[in-house]
Write an enzyme that holds these catalytic residues in place. Structure first.
Site, mmCIF file in Angstrom:
data_model
loop_
_atom_site.group_PDB
_atom_site.id
_atom_site.type_symbol
_atom_site.label_atom_id
_atom_site.label_comp_id
_atom_site.label_asym_id
_atom_site.label_seq_id
_atom_site.Cartn_x
_atom_site.Cartn_y
_atom_site.Cartn_z
ATOM 1 C CG HIS A 1 7.722 60.154 58.636
ATOM 2 N ND1 HIS A 1 7.220 61.395 58.839
ATOM 3 C CD2 HIS A 1 8.964 60.296 58.102
ATOM 4 C CE1 HIS A 1 8.140 62.263 58.466
ATOM 5 N NE2 HIS A 1 9.196 61.635 58.007
ATOM 6 C CB CYS B 1 10.985 57.360 57.087
ATOM 7 S SG CYS B 1 11.833 58.866 56.580
ATOM 8 N NE ARG C 1 15.770 66.048 57.086
ATOM 9 C CZ ARG C 1 16.262 64.822 57.254
ATOM 10 N NH1 ARG C 1 17.564 64.603 57.178
ATOM 11 N NH2 ARG C 1 15.460 63.806 57.508
#
Ligand code: GLN
Length: 249
Positions: A193, A97, A130
């Site tokens: 992640h 990330c 996002r």
């Protein structure tokens, strides 16, 4: 394996890049070495620490917020030349990330550019909304799908580089090209992640194998009992990719 086989893992800036408990990925690598009788040592590097890249076999860069990326970006630029030599020499890297974005040329946020390391030919531009989702990937070189979770504002473009996987479910690098992450030499960059490696032991072993091959010419790893991990993986793949063909295992 006898005790003369040893891997050294460096965890870069765990105090800043640890957004989703990336330390767990280091622990996963350690345990999968220990279970096979491979000696393993881990070392954390924080701001200002000198990093002797020649002593390391695997490097992990975790995820971080934009604020932390700014700090880490300026730290990393100080060691860019050594990091670059390590990568070009086939050193193994896992960058997640925020760490993944910093491997590239830049991460652009509302006109401001956080300069990256240009270790891999890629760049990232932030955009709303996002991209938050469970994610499932297929990498033809791996025995079964990769599962994980993504949460990023950045859209990453990897040019001619190979992706880490094709997106079967989720957004991936930019929500447009159905690709996720990047593979360059022995560098793996990804938006997956949290517990990437515990969930995906085949990805963990791929990293260990590349480090063992570079150091000792070892290309085969002793098989471990991953029955539970495979069952969990199959459950997730079936849940999110019902109508897509998943790999038999
Ligand atoms: N700040 C970056 C983004 O939102 C990376 C975030 C993260 O590491 N989860 O794109």
């Amino acid at each position: 394996m006898d005790g003369t086989v040893k891997l050294r893992i460096g965890h870069l800036y765990p105090d800043l890049l640890n957004l989703y408990g990336d330390r767990g990925n280091v622990q996963c690598m350690v345990m999968r070495c220990v279970w096979r009788g491979i000696d393993v040592e881990t070392k954390e590097y924080n701001q200002g620490d000198k990093i002797d890249f020649s002593s390391l076999d695997i490097l992990l860069l975790g995820g971080g917020s934009d604020r932390e990326q700014r700090i880490v970006g300026s730290e990393l630029r100080k060691i860019r030349e050594d990091f670059h030599s390590y990568v070009e020499d086939g050193g193994t890297v896992l960058a997640v990330c925020g760490g993944y974005q910093l491997l590239g040329h830049y991460y652009e946020i509302e006109g401001e550019r956080i300069e990256g390391l240009s270790l891999v030919d890629l760049y990232t531009v932030q955009k709303a909304p996002r991209l938050i989702s469970n994610i499932v990937l297929k990498n033809e070189e791996l025995p079964f799908e990769i599962t994980g979770f993504e949460n990023h504002g950045g859209r990453t473009f990897i040019g001619k580089n190979r992706p880490f996987g094709k997106v079967l479910y989720g957004f991936g690098n930019n929500g447009e090209d159905q690709e996720e992450g990047v593979l360059y030499k022995n560098v793996t960059g990804t938006y997956l992640h949290g517990p990437l490696l515990p969930k995906n032991p085949h990805v963990c072993d791929r990293l260990l194998r590349s480090a063992l091959e570079r150091k000792y010419g070892i290309t085969q790893l002793e098989a471990l009992d991953d029955t539970q991990e495979k069952e969990a993986n199959r459950y997730i793949v079936n849940r999110f990719c019902k109508n897509k063909k998943s790999t038999k295992r």
